[in-house]
Design an enzyme around this catalytic site. Structure first.
Site, short mmCIF file in Angstrom:
data_model
loop_
_atom_site.label_atom_id
_atom_site.label_comp_id
_atom_site.label_asym_id
_atom_site.label_seq_id
_atom_site.Cartn_x
_atom_site.Cartn_y
_atom_site.Cartn_z
N ASP A 16 0.90 -1.06 -0.14
CA ASP A 16 -0.16 -0.02 -0.07
C ASP A 16 0.81 1.27 -0.09
O ASP A 16 1.94 1.15 0.29
CB ASP A 16 -0.75 -0.11 1.35
CG ASP A 16 -1.60 1.28 1.67
OD1 ASP A 16 -2.10 1.59 0.92
OD2 ASP A 16 -1.40 1.55 2.53
N ASP A 18 -0.30 5.03 1.07
CA ASP A 18 -0.46 6.11 2.15
C ASP A 18 -0.57 5.32 3.62
O ASP A 18 -0.79 4.23 3.80
CB ASP A 18 -1.65 6.62 1.89
CG ASP A 18 -1.86 7.46 0.60
OD1 ASP A 18 -1.63 8.79 0.73
OD2 ASP A 18 -2.35 6.89 -0.31
MG LIG Z 1 -2.64 2.96 3.75
#
Ligand SMILES: [Mg+2]
Length: 219
Positions: A16, A18
């Site tokens: 991922d 962020d």
């Molecule tokens: Mg995230």
């Protein structure tokens, strides 16, 4: 078409973006420029805890960006802080014959520069519609949600000739759970409790090189 001589990758690591690859939530950095920072930060934390539908909540957050000039991308890019240990992780995975991909509910406008700078192999994110140099507050195209994250991991693995049993997914939020469920090994990275509870392993230090011993690549 790949040639018969092309070698398959040995394994695939998908992260991922962020709060995993980077410290920040890019939508929040963008929203600060639009004056909607607090509202967006609140919606983001609820979405990452799994309390809100991701796509709907993303569209609501992006709507608050309407009217921002596209020079905001350059300003936000300078504020993004890459998580400690990322260069070490990428180097070690590459040295061992693996690939590193990132898939993001954030935005190509920021992820492209990050991914190229870090030497990543695959990346996918949302796009923000810009007309006449101004953000319209609309996501351009289909939203990268939990299902799209899982689909990215599966298709990158298939394209690289990597069986799913040699895939790793690393994330922190509820929209990472599907890709983490599809991967052979899932790592919750400084994650929300609901994510930590479902992952195979958890890393609680904000240093992605801590993942390497879990992959048998250092130690
Ligand atoms: Mg995230």
């Amino acid at each position: 078409m790949s040639t018969a001589a092309s070698a398959s990758a040995r394994f695939l690591v998908v992260l991922d973006v962020d709060s995993t690859l980077i410290h920040d939530e890019v939508i929040e950095l963008l929203a600060e420029h639009a004056g909607s920072g607090e509202l967006v930060a609140d919606i983001t934390s609820r979405a990452m805890r799994g309390e809100l539908d991701f796509e709907q909540s993303l569209r609501e957050r992006v709507a608050t960006l309407r009217g921002l000039g596209d020079d905001v991308f350059g300003e936000v890019a300078e504020r993004i802080r890459v998580t400690d240990g990322v260069p070490e992780l990428v180097e070690a995975v590459h040295a061992a014959g693996g690939l590193v991909g990132v898939v993001s509910g954030g935005f190509h406008e920021l992820v492209d520069g990050l991914a190229e700078g870090l030497g990543l192999d695959r990346w996918r994110a949302n796009r923000l519609e810009v007309v006449g140099g101004v953000l319209t507050g609309v996501v351009d195209g289909a939203v990268v949600d939990a299902a799209a994250k899982e689909e990215s991991l599966r298709s990158w693995a298939a394209d690289a000739g990597v069986p799913l049993r040699r895939t790793v997914a690393i994330g922190d939020g509820a929209n990472d759970l599907k890709m983490m469920g599809a991967a052979a090994l899932s790592v919750a990275f400084c994650a929300k409790p609901a994510v930590r509870a479902k992952a195979n392993l958890a890393v609680e230090t904000r240093d992605l090189s801590q993942v390497l011993p879990l992959l048998g690549l250092r130690g």
